[in-house]
Design a protein around this motif. Sequence first.
Motif, mmCIF file in Angstrom:
data_model
loop_
_atom_site.group_PDB
_atom_site.id
_atom_site.type_symbol
_atom_site.label_atom_id
_atom_site.label_comp_id
_atom_site.label_asym_id
_atom_site.label_seq_id
_atom_site.Cartn_x
_atom_site.Cartn_y
_atom_site.Cartn_z
ATOM 1 N N GLY A 55 0.810 -1.213 0.000
ATOM 2 C CA GLY A 55 0.000 0.000 0.000
ATOM 3 C C GLY A 55 0.840 1.258 0.000
ATOM 4 N N ILE A 56 2.037 1.199 0.599
ATOM 5 C CA ILE A 56 2.973 2.324 0.590
ATOM 6 C C ILE A 56 3.977 2.177 -0.546
ATOM 7 N N ILE A 57 4.453 0.966 -0.755
ATOM 8 C CA ILE A 57 5.423 0.711 -1.826
ATOM 9 C C ILE A 57 4.898 1.174 -3.179
ATOM 10 N N VAL A 58 3.609 0.981 -3.404
ATOM 11 C CA VAL A 58 3.028 1.310 -4.704
ATOM 12 C C VAL A 58 3.111 2.807 -5.011
ATOM 13 N N ILE A 59 3.256 3.649 -3.985
ATOM 14 C CA ILE A 59 3.415 5.088 -4.226
ATOM 15 C C ILE A 59 4.705 5.343 -4.995
ATOM 16 N N GLY A 60 5.739 4.527 -4.743
ATOM 17 C CA GLY A 60 6.987 4.661 -5.471
ATOM 18 C C GLY A 60 6.882 4.231 -6.917
ATOM 19 N N TRP A 61 5.858 3.452 -7.223
ATOM 20 C CA TRP A 61 5.616 3.040 -8.615
ATOM 21 C C TRP A 61 4.920 4.137 -9.406
ATOM 22 N N ILE A 62 4.241 5.048 -8.715
ATOM 23 C CA ILE A 62 3.492 6.103 -9.404
ATOM 24 C C ILE A 62 4.390 6.932 -10.330
ATOM 25 N N PRO A 63 5.576 7.409 -9.883
ATOM 26 C CA PRO A 63 6.419 8.153 -10.829
ATOM 27 C C PRO A 63 6.756 7.355 -12.080
ATOM 28 N N VAL A 64 6.975 6.041 -11.931
ATOM 29 C CA VAL A 64 7.264 5.192 -13.093
ATOM 30 C C VAL A 64 6.021 5.054 -13.961
ATOM 31 N N ALA A 275 10.546 2.847 1.281
ATOM 32 C CA ALA A 275 9.521 1.990 0.668
ATOM 33 C C ALA A 275 9.174 2.489 -0.738
ATOM 34 N N PHE A 276 9.125 3.812 -0.913
ATOM 35 C CA PHE A 276 8.871 4.374 -2.249
ATOM 36 C C PHE A 276 9.988 3.971 -3.212
ATOM 37 N N ALA A 277 11.234 4.074 -2.742
ATOM 38 C CA ALA A 277 12.375 3.724 -3.591
ATOM 39 C C ALA A 277 12.327 2.253 -3.984
ATOM 40 N N PHE A 278 11.920 1.392 -3.050
ATOM 41 C CA PHE A 278 11.755 -0.029 -3.342
ATOM 42 C C PHE A 278 10.715 -0.217 -4.445
ATOM 43 N N GLY A 279 9.640 0.556 -4.375
ATOM 44 C CA GLY A 279 8.590 0.465 -5.394
ATOM 45 C C GLY A 279 9.092 0.843 -6.768
ATOM 46 N N ALA A 280 9.894 1.904 -6.855
ATOM 47 C CA ALA A 280 10.433 2.329 -8.148
ATOM 48 C C ALA A 280 11.459 1.323 -8.672
ATOM 49 N N TYR A 281 12.305 0.813 -7.766
ATOM 50 C CA TYR A 281 13.334 -0.162 -8.151
ATOM 51 C C TYR A 281 12.697 -1.413 -8.741
ATOM 52 N N THR A 282 11.710 -1.929 -8.039
ATOM 53 C CA THR A 282 11.064 -3.157 -8.529
ATOM 54 C C THR A 282 10.302 -2.905 -9.825
ATOM 55 N N ALA A 283 9.689 -1.719 -9.952
ATOM 56 C CA ALA A 283 8.892 -1.425 -11.146
ATOM 57 C C ALA A 283 9.732 -1.442 -12.410
ATOM 58 N N VAL A 284 10.940 -0.865 -12.351
ATOM 59 C CA VAL A 284 11.770 -0.847 -13.560
ATOM 60 C C VAL A 284 12.430 -2.200 -13.810
ATOM 61 N N SER A 285 12.139 -3.172 -12.950
ATOM 62 C CA SER A 285 12.617 -4.543 -13.173
ATOM 63 C C SER A 285 11.564 -5.389 -13.885
ATOM 64 N N PHE A 286 10.363 -4.854 -14.018
ATOM 65 C CA PHE A 286 9.269 -5.600 -14.636
ATOM 66 C C PHE A 286 9.376 -5.577 -16.158
ATOM 67 N N ASN A 287 8.716 -6.531 -16.800
ATOM 68 C CA ASN A 287 8.647 -6.523 -18.259
ATOM 69 C C ASN A 287 7.921 -5.283 -18.760
ATOM 70 N N ASN A 288 6.893 -4.887 -18.033
ATOM 71 C CA ASN A 288 6.140 -3.673 -18.379
ATOM 72 C C ASN A 288 6.027 -2.804 -17.132
ATOM 73 N N PRO A 289 6.954 -1.876 -16.923
ATOM 74 C CA PRO A 289 6.979 -1.078 -15.696
ATOM 75 C C PRO A 289 5.725 -0.247 -15.449
ATOM 76 N N THR A 290 4.997 0.097 -16.489
ATOM 77 C CA THR A 290 3.820 0.955 -16.319
ATOM 78 C C THR A 290 2.532 0.157 -16.144
ATOM 79 N N ALA A 291 2.615 -1.176 -16.243
ATOM 80 C CA ALA A 291 1.427 -2.019 -16.049
ATOM 81 C C ALA A 291 1.082 -2.067 -14.561
ATOM 82 N N PRO A 292 -0.139 -2.520 -14.203
ATOM 83 C CA PRO A 292 -0.523 -2.601 -12.781
ATOM 84 C C PRO A 292 0.569 -3.251 -11.949
ATOM 85 N N TYR A 293 0.981 -2.568 -10.894
ATOM 86 C CA TYR A 293 2.167 -2.935 -10.123
ATOM 87 C C TYR A 293 2.087 -4.339 -9.531
ATOM 88 N N VAL A 294 0.990 -4.638 -8.868
ATOM 89 C CA VAL A 294 0.892 -5.892 -8.129
ATOM 90 C C VAL A 294 0.988 -7.098 -9.055
#
Length: 524
Positions: A55-64, A275-294
């Motif tokens: 719930g907090i980590i996903v805020i770090g995915w928002i910039p991505v 936690a935000f930084a963790f969210g951004a780090y993991t997001a740019v590791s995904f095949n599609n960083p802008t797709a739904p995070y979970v």
Amino acid sequence: MAEGRRDENQDNGRVLVDSVGRIENFGVDFIPEEQRRSKPTNIFYILFGGSMTFGIIVIGWIPVSIGLGWWGSITSIIVGSAIGATLLAPMSLFGIRTGTNNPVASGAHFGAMGRLIGSILGILACIVFAALSVWAAGDVLAGSATRIFGGSEATLTLKLVAYTAVAIVMTIISVLGHANMVAMTKYMIPSAGVLMVIALFVLWPNFDASYAGGDYLLGSFWPTWFLGAISCAATIQSYGPYVGDWTRHISREKYKDKQLMMVTWIGGFFGMGGAFAFGAYTAVSFNNPTAPYVSEFVAAVPFWFLFPLLYIALVPGTAQAVINIYSMGLDFSAIVTSLSRVQSTVILAAVSTVLVYLGAFYEHLEVLVSSFLGILVIMGAPWVIINVIAFVNRKGYYYPDHLQVFNRGEIGGRYWFKNGLNIQATLAWLAAVISGSFFINTGWYVGLGAKLFEGADIGLVVSMLVGAVVYIVLLYVMPEPKDAFGPQGARFKSSSITGHEPIRKKGPVRKLNTITSEKTNISS
């Protein structure tokens, strides 16, 4: 610290129950100094342990998700987290002085009725973040379970069951109260923290520091970057209305202001910002960083890590939801005084869960969340700034009994001002919100001022500056009554009017210069 004698009727001889496994029996009631058992380090545990959740980590995915690359995302997170932590830190001082939560404490500045502004802001923030916590935890729970049992995609029915399971657990712990919340968040750091570190190594082979991002949500880099930073700042500073929920349990006689502010800043910047930084780090590791995070997170990790992922989803996710639901219960019971903290907690937990159910059918959650945060920050930031300035003007001196008049169904007291409203603080806050609304850019709404700056969202800066300037000017042009301050008077200016409305049950109002006998607890 100077202290006056305590009114013997202030706590009615009640003894605070605040221990693990038992239901806390105080709401926003004044907590006597001798019954406060918490420590500043517990603020650290709450902000760190409670942030190790999707719930907090996903805020770090928002910039991505709104188009920023790795470096754009991480810099916006760092700047936004620093701003948010700086706004949050001084708000930790109110609870320890007033023995109640921050919205009620703000009655010293906004008036015994005007403090409802803070209660409403706190409820709005908590409802959304509690819902976000349940949504994220439930989705990971459902997605991981589906993949473990060989499915391809979690069904809506399974998601709803997962949301319900998380909601039930969070409601039970929230009802139990403060000590149980602290105990739960303490457990998160050595357990969920280790699993998050392992996740960094698990995703390292796919991490791409050169990831350049996608299409900018707001058309160009800087406006989008500001929106990412604002999302992080808004999340951290949104804890301002309810950090006093925790500090009211801390002894003013044992601990210093610097200790409290330092721990709060560190918890905001490194705990939530990490936690935000963790969210951004993991997001740019995904095949599609802008797709739904979970769903992307579940798909990106190896099969064996799905089991730790289930733990991160359920236990820390529940901890964050507990923080928000607990605060909601306090704030709602301070508005609807006929309801106890426990009753209010159960009601608003149900409301948050219903919002999660509705959100399950909504496909653009990231846009909705970032838009809400953009609006929340221009409402919450000036409220925080005004309270901090008022704290300085009061020299940290408060009359706790006079803050409780609304909760007891009474009127009058040092903070009654004009029909329960402090005109200076309220006008400054309204001016700040209105001004800030012209300079925000949520993607859905672009203010006229934001258009002048090529779409850059500077609503946070504008609302803070306007709120601070207007409030300080009004404090000099329309000085507050002398009785609103302690024996050392105002730091800026006060009027020559002495005396205040007597505290009494609702009835005919006397003139402001009615002299009353003092019967309150005084804190400085």
